[in-house]
Design an enzyme around this catalytic site. Sequence first.
Site, mmCIF file in Angstrom:
data_model
loop_
_atom_site.group_PDB
_atom_site.id
_atom_site.type_symbol
_atom_site.label_atom_id
_atom_site.label_comp_id
_atom_site.label_asym_id
_atom_site.label_seq_id
_atom_site.Cartn_x
_atom_site.Cartn_y
_atom_site.Cartn_z
ATOM 1 N N TYR A 126 -42.123 24.353 8.283
ATOM 2 C CA TYR A 126 -42.802 23.067 8.197
ATOM 3 C C TYR A 126 -41.785 21.924 8.315
ATOM 4 O O TYR A 126 -40.700 21.992 7.715
ATOM 5 C CB TYR A 126 -43.539 22.995 6.862
ATOM 6 C CG TYR A 126 -44.266 21.697 6.644
ATOM 7 C CD1 TYR A 126 -45.384 21.387 7.408
ATOM 8 C CD2 TYR A 126 -43.828 20.783 5.702
ATOM 9 C CE1 TYR A 126 -46.047 20.191 7.226
ATOM 10 C CE2 TYR A 126 -44.486 19.580 5.517
ATOM 11 C CZ TYR A 126 -45.598 19.294 6.277
ATOM 12 O OH TYR A 126 -46.244 18.100 6.098
ATOM 13 N N LYS B 65 -54.084 21.131 2.009
ATOM 14 C CA LYS B 65 -54.763 21.824 3.093
ATOM 15 C C LYS B 65 -56.074 22.433 2.582
ATOM 16 O O LYS B 65 -57.068 21.762 2.486
ATOM 17 C CB LYS B 65 -53.826 22.862 3.702
ATOM 18 C CG LYS B 65 -52.381 22.363 3.894
ATOM 19 C CD LYS B 65 -52.265 21.201 4.883
ATOM 20 C CE LYS B 65 -50.945 20.426 4.761
ATOM 21 N NZ LYS B 65 -49.739 21.210 4.876
ATOM 22 N N ARG C 175 -47.747 13.139 -18.253
ATOM 23 C CA ARG C 175 -46.670 13.729 -17.433
ATOM 24 C C ARG C 175 -46.348 15.137 -17.931
ATOM 25 O O ARG C 175 -46.070 16.042 -17.163
ATOM 26 C CB ARG C 175 -45.423 12.853 -17.447
ATOM 27 C CG ARG C 175 -44.234 13.524 -16.767
ATOM 28 C CD ARG C 175 -43.112 12.596 -16.352
ATOM 29 N NE ARG C 175 -42.759 11.591 -17.329
ATOM 30 C CZ ARG C 175 -42.159 11.835 -18.496
ATOM 31 N NH1 ARG C 175 -41.840 13.069 -18.839
ATOM 32 N NH2 ARG C 175 -41.885 10.856 -19.326
ATOM 33 N N ASP D 287 -43.870 30.127 1.119
ATOM 34 C CA ASP D 287 -44.774 29.005 1.395
ATOM 35 C C ASP D 287 -46.028 29.617 2.004
ATOM 36 O O ASP D 287 -46.043 30.029 3.164
ATOM 37 C CB ASP D 287 -44.097 28.021 2.352
ATOM 38 C CG ASP D 287 -45.005 26.836 2.678
ATOM 39 O OD1 ASP D 287 -46.229 26.952 2.507
ATOM 40 O OD2 ASP D 287 -44.479 25.800 3.119
HETATM 41 C C1 LIG Z 1 -48.375 20.691 4.606
HETATM 42 C C2 LIG Z 1 -47.360 21.704 4.359
HETATM 43 C C3 LIG Z 1 -46.350 21.499 3.417
HETATM 44 C C4 LIG Z 1 -46.174 20.215 2.661
HETATM 45 O O1 LIG Z 1 -47.268 19.925 1.858
HETATM 46 P P1 LIG Z 1 -47.694 18.388 1.510
HETATM 47 O O2 LIG Z 1 -48.835 18.579 0.609
HETATM 48 O O3 LIG Z 1 -48.021 17.729 2.810
HETATM 49 O O4 LIG Z 1 -46.487 17.764 0.880
HETATM 50 C C5 LIG Z 1 -45.451 22.514 3.219
HETATM 51 N N1 LIG Z 1 -45.539 23.675 3.901
HETATM 52 C C6 LIG Z 1 -46.493 23.899 4.806
HETATM 53 C C7 LIG Z 1 -46.540 25.204 5.534
HETATM 54 C C8 LIG Z 1 -47.429 22.923 5.077
HETATM 55 O O5 LIG Z 1 -48.361 23.150 5.995
#
Ligand SMILES: *Cc1c(COP(=O)(O)O)cnc(C)c1O
Length: 620
Positions: A286, A384, A234, A359
């Site tokens: 998101y 992604k 952790r 983000d």
């Molecule tokens: C997918 C996504 C998230 C969240 O990510 P996870 O890995 O699904 O928790 C946050 N911001 C954007 C723009 C995303 O496309």
Amino acid sequence: MDMATAAYAWFGVLEAKTAGRSIPLGVAQDAEGNITEDPSKVLDGGAIRVFDGSHKGSNLALMVELLAGPLVGAAVADKLEAKNWGNLVLAVDPELLGDRDAIRARTQAVLDRVKAAPTLPGVDEILLPGERGARVAAQRLTSGMIPVEPNLYRGLKLAASKAASSNGAAAAANGAANGAARPAAPRYKLSTLLLHPEPGSVTDPYGASGPPLYQTATFAQPGATEFGPYDYTRSGNPTRTMLEEQWAALEGADRAFAFTSGMAAIAVVTRLVAAGGHIVAGDDIYGGTSRLLANVVPACGVDVTNVDMTDLSAVRSAMIPGRTKLVIVESPTNPRMQVCDIRAIVSAAHAAGALVVVDNSFMTPLFQRPLDLGADISMTSGTKYIGGHGDTTLGMLATRDPELGKRVYFLQNSEGAGLAPMDCWLALRGLKTMALRLERAAANAAKMADWLAAHPLVTRINYAGLQGTPGAELHRAQASSGGAVLSFTTGDVEVSKAIVEETKLFKVTVSFGNVVSLISLPCYMSHASIPAEVRAARGLPDDLVRIACGIEDVDDLISDLGQAMEKAARLAKPAAAGTGNGSGNGGGNGVSDAAAEREAALLARIAALEARLDAQGAGR
Ligand SMILES: *Cc1c(COP(=O)(O)O)cnc(C)c1O
């Protein structure tokens, strides 16, 4: 100085035996090594122990202090003064005291006696002072590697980069005078760094082609009071360190952190704001972030304001002086692909004393580098493009300021949201092909956007890389590609739904960043957690179709989309006609003028499309 180096005097043991008294507990042991208070057992093959950690031996410490302090002019009062150290070397020439070889032999006899002393159970060998260190040194000379504790490594790297940049500044100043070149840029481009990361703090003695997977929760420590570089996964794991160090290099960051998902990463960022604080976020964000900010963060005593981030004056007036601590930006926004001016938002936020997190999931540092644009934290949902195959969830944070990095690390460890070793390993594998995948998918998206823009069924297209669309120019100023995601509207939910369902190559899935192309109606999937009226207020139409391009052949993708749109147009006609009859019959039932208008517009568009399709058919 007159002292014993034992915890109790030999004569004291004799005295206790004679008097029939016991000796203090803990100062001596019997022949088996058990602690004893019985002086006879100590005398019968036992031993007196060394200093006991109390005042014993303090005279020795005081002697050393006097020799190495006052005698040589080192600090004597405040140890934190500039010169707080001193050296005194005492050299003894044995020949002054007798025959050198005889002294050597007698010294050796003492050392041999110590080494040959009986050992406690579980002790394999008695080591003389310095022996362990000498062995480690020899082993490291053989292996050619020295493991470095990650915090120390980062400290060294920071010091090195500071030294390099001050050298660089000096070189640049000289350069300005004599026309020499600027200091060297990073050695390799990012797509090369994905495959050839800079050597980091984790080394592999076997030169494995894949990164070592430390699938372990705990790590053995070198001693009872000594810590190795890792103790508990952790808190830190070498496979995670490899991912975090490589990611930090890609982001141009001081440190990076891997989390179990993008949301876990964003949640940690919101934790940086204490109760009573305030967060400003976009209004086209998101769905999961929206849910976190609407339902979780306020319960921690933090207020959130959502604004249109493309409107700088709205962003400025949303800031509450003294309370706004964090601004959360997405650009391009999801799913409408609106472009926000990251540099301008950063300067507005910094003027108000707030941190900025971008983000960057849509772009990744390959296409857009938030830290270079002034942001404090760059966040990427690695689910992604890092994972890239739709088989892992993960999220990354990257920070520039070492102090902020420490706070993020503290939260990562405290909340236990660090990415597990196997997932770190998958992410490291994903990184190797990330540039290749992303460039291909983005090229596909750019072509598809051009094609969609000219399609009669499309009422609006959103793609940051499409010339002439709002924000395209600003996007070009802060990013190097439009990315691989686009969205469009048709003006009719049923038509959009049919398009999504009639495609064959596109998987009907939320998310993006998969090697396979994905298609979805965000209002029904990824953004369903945003209440309908909020969606409406944010201009998120129900008929919005989002496409996340994969790496297939783009001609196949476009012809698949084409056949789906053709079917959708034909399907839409009878459905629309049916509704039309219904509204005609039931005009008295309160069907609104707006609905009737929308229906008429749709029918007209379908008619136009059919005419165009017929004309094409006639042409063939
Ligand atoms: C997918 C996504 C998230 C969240 O990510 P996870 O890995 O699904 O928790 C946050 N911001 C954007 C723009 C995303 O496309």
